[in-house]
Write an enzyme that holds these catalytic residues in place. Sequence first.
Site, PDB file in Angstrom:
ATOM      1  N   SER A 252       0.829  -1.397   0.068  1.00  5.76           N
ATOM      2  CA  SER A 252       0.173   0.267  -0.200  1.00  5.76           C
ATOM      3  C   SER A 252       1.414   1.421   0.043  1.00  5.76           C
ATOM      4  O   SER A 252       0.783   2.240  -0.908  1.00  5.76           O
ATOM      5  CB  SER A 252      -0.422   0.169   1.117  1.00  5.76           C
ATOM      6  OG  SER A 252      -1.944  -1.188   1.097  1.00  5.76           O
TER       7      SER A 252
ATOM      8  N   GLN B 284       0.900  -9.277  -6.111  1.00  7.54           N
ATOM      9  CA  GLN B 284       0.310 -10.445  -6.567  1.00  7.54           C
ATOM     10  C   GLN B 284       1.413 -11.358  -7.882  1.00  7.54           C
ATOM     11  O   GLN B 284       1.398 -12.122  -7.820  1.00  7.54           O
ATOM     12  CB  GLN B 284      -1.296 -10.442  -7.661  1.00  7.54           C
ATOM     13  CG  GLN B 284      -2.324 -10.346  -6.288  1.00  7.54           C
ATOM     14  CD  GLN B 284      -1.846 -11.095  -4.663  1.00  7.54           C
ATOM     15  OE1 GLN B 284      -1.903 -12.606  -4.949  1.00  7.54           O
ATOM     16  NE2 GLN B 284      -2.809 -10.455  -3.872  1.00  7.54           N
TER      17      GLN B 284
ATOM     18  N   SER C 134       4.964  -6.567  -2.234  1.00 14.09           N
ATOM     19  CA  SER C 134       4.747  -6.295  -0.533  1.00 14.09           C
ATOM     20  C   SER C 134       5.381  -8.414  -0.310  1.00 14.09           C
ATOM     21  O   SER C 134       4.789  -8.838  -0.864  1.00 14.09           O
ATOM     22  CB  SER C 134       4.123  -6.297  -0.384  1.00 14.09           C
ATOM     23  OG  SER C 134       3.185  -6.828   0.947  1.00 14.09           O
TER      24      SER C 134
ATOM     25  N   CYS D 213     -10.603  -6.525   2.008  1.00 15.19           N
ATOM     26  CA  CYS D 213     -10.467  -4.903   1.787  1.00 15.19           C
ATOM     27  C   CYS D 213     -12.170  -5.428   2.113  1.00 15.19           C
ATOM     28  O   CYS D 213     -12.736  -4.065   2.407  1.00 15.19           O
ATOM     29  CB  CYS D 213     -10.244  -4.353   0.940  1.00 15.19           C
ATOM     30  SG  CYS D 213      -8.382  -4.683   1.065  1.00 15.19           S
TER      31      CYS D 213
HETATM   32  C1  LIG Z   1      -2.252  -7.116  -1.086  1.00 12.98           C
HETATM   33  C2  LIG Z   1      -2.517  -6.157  -2.139  1.00 12.98           C
HETATM   34  C3  LIG Z   1      -1.722  -5.154  -1.442  1.00 12.98           C
HETATM   35  C4  LIG Z   1      -1.537  -4.597  -0.527  1.00 12.98           C
HETATM   36  O1  LIG Z   1      -0.277  -4.626   0.495  1.00 12.98           O
HETATM   37  P1  LIG Z   1       0.357  -4.563   2.025  1.00 12.98           P
HETATM   38  O2  LIG Z   1       1.330  -4.944   2.256  1.00 12.98           O
HETATM   39  O3  LIG Z   1      -0.505  -5.170   2.574  1.00 12.98           O
HETATM   40  O4  LIG Z   1      -0.116  -3.182   1.886  1.00 12.98           O
HETATM   41  C5  LIG Z   1      -0.972  -3.672  -3.043  1.00 12.98           C
HETATM   42  N1  LIG Z   1      -2.019  -4.503  -3.922  1.00 12.98           N
HETATM   43  C6  LIG Z   1      -2.588  -5.805  -4.589  1.00 12.98           C
HETATM   44  C7  LIG Z   1      -2.332  -6.179  -5.591  1.00 12.98           C
HETATM   45  C8  LIG Z   1      -2.287  -6.590  -3.245  1.00 12.98           C
HETATM   46  O5  LIG Z   1      -2.739  -8.037  -3.502  1.00 12.98           O
END
Ligand SMILES: *Cc1c(COP(=O)(O)O)cnc(C)c1O
Length: 394
Positions: free
Chosen positions: A70, A178, A198, A323
């Site tokens: 994020s 992803q 992430s 979410c």
């Molecule tokens: C999980 C996710 C995020 C957010 O990542 P965080 O590390 O949880 O803040 C952003 N974009 C996508 C496509 C995600 O799957």
Amino acid sequence: MIYADNAATTKMSETATQTMLNVLNAHWGNPSSLYSFGQDAKEVLEGARKDIADVIGAQPGEIIFTSGGSEADNQAIRSAAYLGRKKGKTHIISSAFEHHAVLHTLEALEKEGFEVTLLPVHENGIVLPEEVCEAVREDTCLVSIMYANNEIGTIQRIREIGSILRMRGVLFHVDAVQAVGHIPVNVRNDNIDLLSASAHKFHGPKGVGFLYAKRGVMLTNLIEGGAQERGKRAGTENVAGIAAMAAALKEANGKMAENAARLTKMRDRLIRGLREIPHSALNGDAEQRLPGNVSFCFEGIEGESLLLLLDDKGICASSGSACTSGSLDPSHVLLAIGRVHDVAHGSLRLSLAEDITEADVDYIIQTVKEVVTYLRSFSPVWRDLVSGKTKFIL
Ligand SMILES: *Cc1c(COP(=O)(O)O)cnc(C)c1O
């Protein structure tokens, strides 16, 4: 328990956990300190930066560490937007099914005077490169398209979009949260200027991620303070989390082909089984999708009830994104691929990890079949469909 919600988060790998513990115990210095114990932590940090850069085809100096996907999305988009504004360019292109970290940042920028065009993702959940090309204007400063969608798993034509944008001189941000660690991602070959990832989506820890910014793309700070991360992200680094992220990524990258082959087999077995449920449909393209993603809609049921009953039977799954579950709004992703509200409400996402077995998959198929039949047996919506009062869509 069968954990089939890996798009929401993954279990840390043994290697990542051991790396994290080791850094916490033995390398807990502050990487900004000048004595050797601080420099030892600095070495751990820079080693992680190099490992991560190597995996995605970047230079270490192009990686900055963040608190997750994020934050990386927010920083990438704001940076490109403000760079654009300096040149009088305030138009941004993205797609209708981006993660909320992208969409909500764009909404905030609209309030600051930016204009946003959201491209359609079509029935198969894929943005067409030619439509990106057509949408680019003289005042376009940024295009942000995700590598793979978190709900329906569709993989975008990033390389083609990237090469169009490189020729047009427009910055390209890719939310690859992803994709990284799951499918090949290379910022050079893919012509990407800004990329978010992430750790907890590839068996690393939660609360840590990274932003790749191509050399020369000036970042805007979201957090002001010390001079860490080349002055672009203040705050003492989460050294243990960062080291664990690098270890998890190296591991995932090393086993990528093998994992993907195995997962694709399991995914397709699961899809074949669930397709036997009448009035159901796979969401998103059957081929251009993440190896572990299965997303379905079942007519005449509520996804929330389905999840609770699956939980009773030891299956962790999700309906739409983490979410949106808990709220009654249908997922913006399913609406974007043209599912009507009623159908979108009956959605199920199963995202598999590498350790899933055939027996697990068969148990999931059998259980989902039973639970869908059970829920339909007392669903007024289903009764109306069967009696012909309303028309089946799927
Ligand atoms: C999980 C996710 C995020 C957010 O990542 P965080 O590390 O949880 O803040 C952003 N974009 C996508 C496509 C995600 O799957």
